[in-house]
Design a protein around this motif. Structure first.
Motif, PDB file in Angstrom:
ATOM      1  N   THR A  28      23.494  39.856  32.987  1.00 50.53           N
ATOM      2  CA  THR A  28      24.635  39.292  33.699  1.00 50.53           C
ATOM      3  C   THR A  28      25.833  40.229  33.600  1.00 50.53           C
ATOM      4  OG1 THR A  28      23.859  37.077  33.174  1.00 50.53           O
ATOM      5  CG2 THR A  28      26.123  37.299  33.944  1.00 50.53           C
ATOM      6  N   PHE A  29      26.231  40.746  34.753  1.00 46.24           N
ATOM      7  CA  PHE A  29      27.300  41.741  34.815  1.00 46.24           C
ATOM      8  C   PHE A  29      28.599  41.200  34.244  1.00 46.24           C
ATOM      9  CE2 PHE A  29      29.415  45.395  36.220  1.00 46.24           C
ATOM     10  CZ  PHE A  29      30.508  45.072  36.994  1.00 46.24           C
ATOM     11  N   SER A  30      28.885  39.940  34.486  1.00 46.02           N
ATOM     12  CA  SER A  30      30.167  39.381  34.048  1.00 46.02           C
ATOM     13  C   SER A  30      30.226  39.195  32.529  1.00 46.02           C
ATOM     14  CB  SER A  30      30.441  38.062  34.754  1.00 46.02           C
ATOM     15  OG  SER A  30      29.413  37.137  34.490  1.00 46.02           O
ATOM     16  N   TRP A  53      35.896  41.779  31.276  1.00 51.54           N
ATOM     17  CA  TRP A  53      34.811  41.134  32.014  1.00 51.54           C
ATOM     18  C   TRP A  53      35.307  40.309  33.195  1.00 51.54           C
ATOM     19  CZ3 TRP A  53      34.589  35.850  32.501  1.00 51.54           C
ATOM     20  CH2 TRP A  53      35.442  35.125  31.659  1.00 51.54           C
ATOM     21  N   SER A  54      36.487  39.694  33.040  1.00 50.41           N
ATOM     22  CA  SER A  54      37.028  38.835  34.096  1.00 50.41           C
ATOM     23  C   SER A  54      37.861  39.613  35.104  1.00 50.41           C
ATOM     24  CB  SER A  54      37.906  37.754  33.484  1.00 50.41           C
ATOM     25  OG  SER A  54      39.044  38.347  32.873  1.00 50.41           O
ATOM     26  N   ARG A  72      36.824  45.389  39.795  1.00 46.13           N
ATOM     27  CA  ARG A  72      35.440  44.946  39.757  1.00 46.13           C
ATOM     28  C   ARG A  72      35.233  43.773  40.680  1.00 46.13           C
ATOM     29  NH1 ARG A  72      34.033  43.686  33.807  1.00 46.13           N
ATOM     30  NH2 ARG A  72      32.052  42.952  34.693  1.00 46.13           N
ATOM     31  N   ASN A  74      32.533  40.854  40.507  1.00 47.28           N
ATOM     32  CA  ASN A  74      31.410  40.295  39.754  1.00 47.28           C
ATOM     33  C   ASN A  74      30.346  39.686  40.672  1.00 47.28           C
ATOM     34  OD1 ASN A  74      32.446  41.129  37.321  1.00 47.28           O
ATOM     35  ND2 ASN A  74      33.309  39.138  36.777  1.00 47.28           N
ATOM     36  N   ASN A  77      28.300  42.643  41.421  1.00 46.93           N
ATOM     37  CA  ASN A  77      27.848  43.397  40.243  1.00 46.93           C
ATOM     38  C   ASN A  77      28.282  44.857  40.306  1.00 46.93           C
ATOM     39  OD1 ASN A  77      26.626  41.069  39.377  1.00 46.93           O
ATOM     40  ND2 ASN A  77      24.538  41.747  39.772  1.00 46.93           N
TER      41      ASN A  77
END
Length: 126
Positions: A28-30, A53-54, A72, A74, A77
């Motif tokens: 999971t990329f996030s 991550w966020s 990014r 999410n 990805n």
């Protein structure tokens, strides 16, 4: 672990722009904070930019602050590095890297990252 593939590198004149992309697959990329590093010939790999991550926090090396932007998506990805006002000293192989979230994140430290892409060459001509 995630598998990372960079793209978007190339040859550009000084003052020009490039956008690098790093596509992730696997885990999971996030769940991962993401960073960009670069390595010029004969030099050590150095931190360029990072994003949590966020996407809520971003960090930059002084040498690129105000010129580069990390972001990014999410849902896709993917992490990006928009590079503007490029200089010959930006010439390097650029790597994206993933660091697990949920622990203390030393974003500029090479050892924080558990997965690395293969790199993409960026060459800036004067």
């Amino acid at each position: 672990q995630v598998h990372l593939v960079e793209s978007g590198g190339g040859l550009v004149q000084a003052g020009g722009s490039l956008r690098l992309s790093c596509a992730a697959s696997g885990r999971t990329f996030s769940n991962y904070n993401m960073g960009w590093f670069r390595q010029a010939p004969g030099k050590e790999r150095e931190f360029v930019a990072a994003i949590t991550w966020s996407g809520g926090s971003t960090y930059y090396a002084d040498s690129v602050k105000g010129r580069f932007t990390i972001s990014r998506d999410n849902a896709k990805n993917t992490v990006y590095l928009q590079m503007n006002s490029l200089k010959p000293e930006d010439t390097a192989v650029y790597y994206c890297a993933a660091a697990r979230s949920g622990m203390i994140y030393y974003y500029s430290s090479y050892s924080s990252y558990v997965c690395w892409g293969q790199g993409t060459q960026v060459t800036v001509s004067s």
